[in-house]
Scaffold this active site. Structure first.
Site, short mmCIF file in Angstrom:
data_model
loop_
_atom_site.label_atom_id
_atom_site.label_comp_id
_atom_site.label_asym_id
_atom_site.label_seq_id
_atom_site.Cartn_x
_atom_site.Cartn_y
_atom_site.Cartn_z
N HIS A 15 -23.56 22.12 24.03
CA HIS A 15 -23.99 23.12 23.14
C HIS A 15 -23.47 24.54 23.23
CE1 HIS A 15 -26.89 20.30 21.95
NE2 HIS A 15 -27.48 20.96 21.16
N HIS A 26 0.80 -1.33 -0.11
CA HIS A 26 -0.19 0.11 0.11
C HIS A 26 0.87 1.27 0.02
CE1 HIS A 26 -3.28 2.82 1.08
NE2 HIS A 26 -2.22 3.38 2.04
#
Length: 663
Positions: A475, A269
Site C-alpha cells: 500500500h 485474424h
C-alpha cells in the site's frame, strides 16, 4: 440523369454488406497490414446496426442526441471506416486508401478526433466495452435531469461491437458487472462470437459460458445463430432496444474470414490476404476485382435506409431544445459544448482553527463545494469513499432509483472506473474518480486513453507515500508518481498542504482540457503561511528562502515539503542558508519561461530533491543522482516514524544527508 429512388423492399442488402467487405480488405491490402478476419466475418453486424438502428446524422456527426457506436474490437477499424464511408460520413476513397498511413483520417485503430464518426479511442481490448458503460451512465443521468413531462430530450443508445478478446479482458467483466447492477438498459453489446482468437481456437483459452456469465451479471442475452442473417440481427437489436431494465448482450455466431481460404481459421485474424485469396473472395461476392471499386447503387441504397429513419433528426433536436426553459437549455448546451473550464475562485474554504489538516480532508471539502455547484462535475470511488474523502453530501447516489444522483459507487473496479470516467467526459462531463495512489496501476490503461484523447478527467489518489506506514509495502506507493509523470499529456500534482490543494483544484478546473492527477497525503499537516494558492499553477515556487547567500536549494513535494523546511531551519542555525522550493507539478514548472525557472532554481546553486518516491521523475532537474534523496526500493510495514527512519526520511537523517551534500 438522376436514378429513380428505390423502395427499401427492392434493396439487396447482401450486396451492401459485401461492398463493405470489399472496401475493408482493399484497405488492408493497400496498407500491407490489418485484420481482414473481422472485416469479412462481422460486416453483416455493423451493417444491420447502421442501416436499421443507429440514430445518426452523418452530415452533423456530433449532434448531441445521436446514438453512440463503439468499436471495442478496435483491430476491426477497416470495417468501421468502410461502413462510415458508405453511410455518408465525410470520408473519401482517398482517406480509405490512406489506411494506417501517417496523419491520415484512418489510423490502424479507431482514434477520437481523427475520423468522422469515431466516438472514442478504444485502444486495448476491453477498453471500448468499459468506456461504453460511461456513455450509458451519462445518458441515464442526463435523461433524468432533462426529460420532464412528455419531453424526451435525451434518449440515445450506446452500441458496442466486441469479440472474444474483449470479453477475456478483466476490465469487461468489471464493466459488465457494474452495468448490470445499474440497469443501464440503453447499453447494447453486439458480440462477434467466432470462437477464434489470434493464437488459435478459443477452446484453448476461453471456454466459459459467456451467456450465463452475463445473465448472472444482470443482463439480457439474445443469441443469433447465423451471423449472415441480417433480418435476425436486426430483430435482435430491436428486442434489445425494447428492454426497460437491463443492458443487453447479443451473441452473434459468425465465421472469421468469411469467403477466405482461411475461413474459420485464426490465421486470417491479423494477416493481410494474398492476391489470389482476394480475387477468389470478390468472385464469390460478385464484385469486380479492382481495388476500391464502388457500386454507387450500394452506397445510395445504404444511405436510403439511414435517411428514411434519420431525416431532419438534427433539426428536430434543435427545435426541441428551443422549447426548454432557459436554465435547462443553457445547462444542456454546456454539456453539448464540453464545459471547457470552470471558475471556482469563489469556492469558500474555512481552515480549521489549529491550522492543521490532512490534504485529503481539504480535498474533500473543496470537491464537495465544486460538485454541488457545477452539474457536470460527477464521479465516485473504487470502494474507498471514506478514506479518500470523495463522497459528496447533498448530490445523491447514482442508482437505478435515482439516476440524477452524482456519487457513483464503482466497487472494487479501478480499471472500469477509469474507462467509465472517459465515457462520461466524452459526453460533456468533467468526471473524477478516486482510490489509493498505489492502486493507480489498476487503472493505468484507462488513464492512458484519457491522456491520448485529452479528456478532462481528474484522478484523486490518496495515501500517497510510504508514510501510510502499517499497511506495508503493498500500500506504499514508490514508482507510481514516476509512472504517472511519464505519461504524455497528464498533469500530476502533489500538494503540500491545504493552500496548495486549493491551488491544484483551481488549476485543474480552470484549464480547458486534459487529464490530471492529485496525489494526496493522508496525514494531518500544518497549513503553511508561505504556501501560495495562485503559485501552484506555475508548478514550482519558493516556500522558504535564505536571508544571505544561498548555500543550496531543497526541492520537495507533498508532505516532504514540511520535512525540507524543518531541515532548512536546522541548517540555518549552523550558518547554512537553504532555499526550499515546493514543486507540486514538475510538468507545469518545466513549461514556464526560462527567466522564471532560473529565478527559482539558479543554475549555479546546488539542488537537492527530497521525495519519498522513485528518483526517475527528477532527471531533467537534478543531473547528479547523489543529489536525489529519493526511494528506489519498496517499503515495509511499521509506524510512520519507524518507516521514515528505516529509509532515511526522518529529520535527523535528512539533515545529515543535506549538510554533507552542501559542504
Amino acid at each position: 440523369m438522376v436514378a429513380p429512388k428505390r423502395e427499401e423492399s427492392e434493396i439487396n442488402e447482401k450486396k451492401i454488406v459485401d461492398q463493405i467487405r470489399s472496401l475493408g480488405i482493399d484497405m488492408i491490402n493497400e496498407a500491407g497490414s490489418g485484420h481482414p478476419g473481422i472485416v469479412l466475418g462481422a460486416a453483416p453486424i455493423i451493417y444491420s446496426l447502421y442501416a436499421h438502428h443507429m440514430k445518426i446524422d452523418p452530415e452533423n456527426e456530433n449532434f448531441y442526441n445521436r446514438d453512440r457506436f463503439i468499436m471495442s474490437a478496435g483491430h476491426g477499424s477497416a470495417l468501421l471506416y468502410a461502413t462510415l464511408y458508405m453511410a455518408g460520413y465525410p470520408l473519401t476513397l482517398e482517406d480509405l486508401k490512406d489506411f494506417r498511413k501517417i496523419d491520415s483520417k484512418t489510423p490502424g485503430h479507431p482514434e477520437y478526433k481523427k475520423t468522422p464518426g469515431v466516438e472514442v479511442t478504444t485502444g486495448p481490448l476491453g477498453q471500448g466495452f468499459a468506456t461504453a458503460v460511461g456513455f450509458a451512465i451519462a445518458e441515464r443521468n442526463l435523461s433524468a435531469r432533462f426529460n420532464k413531462g412528455k419531453k424526451e430530450i435525451i434518449d440515445f443508445n450506446t452500441y458496442v461491437l466486441c469479440g472474444d478478446g474483449d470479453l477475456m479482458e478483466g476490465i469487461s467483466y468489471e464493466a459488465a458487472s457494474l452495468a448490470g447492477k445499474l440497469k443501464l438498459n440503453k447499453l447494447i453489446v453486439l458480440y462477434d462470437s467466432n470462437d477464434t482468437c489470434l493464437d488459435g481456437p478459443t477452446e484453448e483459452c476461453f471456454t466459459e459460458n459467456v451467456a450465463m456469465r452475463f445473465i448472472a451479471q444482470g443482463w439480457n442475452v439474445i443469441t443469433v445463430s447465423d451471423g449472415e442473417d441480417i433480418i435476425s440481427i436486426t430483430k435482435a437489436i430491436e428486442d434489445a432496444k425494447a428492454s426497460t431494465d437491463k443492458p443487453t448482450l447479443i451473441e452473434i455466431k459468425t465465421t472469421i474470414g468469411k469467403y477466405s481460404k482461411f475461413e474459420g481459421n485464426h490465421l486470417v485474424h491479423g494477416t493481410p490476404l494474398d492476391k489470389e485469396d482476394i480475387t477468389n473472395i470478390k468472385e464469390q461476392m460478385q464484385i469486380r476485382d479492382i481495388p476500391f471499386t464502388i457500386s454507387q447503387i450500394t452506397v445510395d441504397d445504404f444511405r436510403t435506409f439511414i435517411n428514411n429513419r434519420c431525416k431532419n433528426i438534427t433539426e428536430k433536436f434543435n427545435k426541441t431544445i428551443e422549447t426548454m426553459d432557459e436554465e435547462d437549455r443553457v445547462l444542456l448546451e454546456n454539456f453539448m459544448n464540453g464545459n471547457k473550464s470552470f471558475d471556482i475562485k469563489d469556492i469558500i474554504y474555512e481552515p480549521p482553527q489549529d491550522k492543521k489538516e490532512s490534504p485529503r480532508v481539504t480535498s474533500g471539502k473543496i470537491l464537495t463545494s465544486i460538485v454541488n455547484k457545477f452539474p457536470s462535475i460527477m464521479g465516485g470511488s473504487a470502494d474507498l469513499f471514506t478514506p479518500t474523502k470523495t463522497y459528496i453530501e447533498g448530490v445523491g447516489n447514482f442508482i437505478p432509483e435515482n439516476e440524477i444522483g452524482k456519487n457513483i459507487f464503482f466497487g472494487v473496479r479501478e480499471n472500469c472506473m477509469g474507462a467509465v470516467l472517459n465515457g462520461l467526459a466524452l459526453c460533456g462531463f468533467h468526471p473524477y474518480g478516486s482510490t489509493f495512489l498505489s492502486f493507480s496501476d489498476y487503472l493505468k490503461p484507462s488513464i492512458r486513453m484519457a491522456a491520448m484523447m485529452d479528456l478532462p478527467v481528474t484522478y484523486i489518489f490518496t495515501h500517497d507515500s510510504i508514510s501510510v506506514g502499517p499497511d506495508g509495502a503493498t500500500h506504499q506507493p514508490v514508482e507510481q508518481l514516476a509512472s504517472l509523470r511519464a505519461t504524455p499529456n497528464l498533469e500530476v500534482f502533489r500538494p503540500a498542504d491545504a493552500n496548495e490543494v486549493i491551488g491544484v483544484y483551481r488549476t485543474i478546473f480552470e484549464k480547458e482540457s486534459g487529464p490530471s492527477v492529485i496525489a494526496l497525503s493522508r496525514n494531518t499537516l500544518p497549513i503553511l503561511e508561505t504556501t501560495k494558492i495562485n503559485e501552484v499553477a506555475k508548478g514550482g515556487y519558493t516556500v522558504f528562502d535564505s536571508e544571505r547567500k544561498l548555500s543550496g536549494i531543497l526541492i520537495a513535494t507533498g508532505e516532504e515539503v514540511h520535512l525540507a523546511i524543518e531541515v532548512a531551519n536546522r541548517l540555518k542555525t549552523k550558518g547554512m542558508d537553504v532555499r526550499v522550493v515546493s514543486m507540486p507539478c514538475i510538468k507545469r514548472f518545466e513549461e514556464q519561461d526560462q527567466e522564471y525557472i532560473d529565478s527559482i532554481l539558479p543554475v549555479e546553486i546546488r539542488k537537492i530533491v527530497i521525495e519519498a518516491a522513485s528518483s526517475m521523475s527528477w532527471n531533467s532537474i537534478v543531473f547528479n543522482k547523489k543529489y536525489l534523496i529519493t526511494l528506489d526500493e519498496y517499503g515495509c510495514s511499521g509506524s510512520k516514524e519507524d518507516v521514515y527512519k528505516k529509509y532515511g526520511f526522518d529529520i535527523d537523517s535528512l539533515e545529515e544527508k543535506v549538510e554533507n551534500l552542501l559542504k
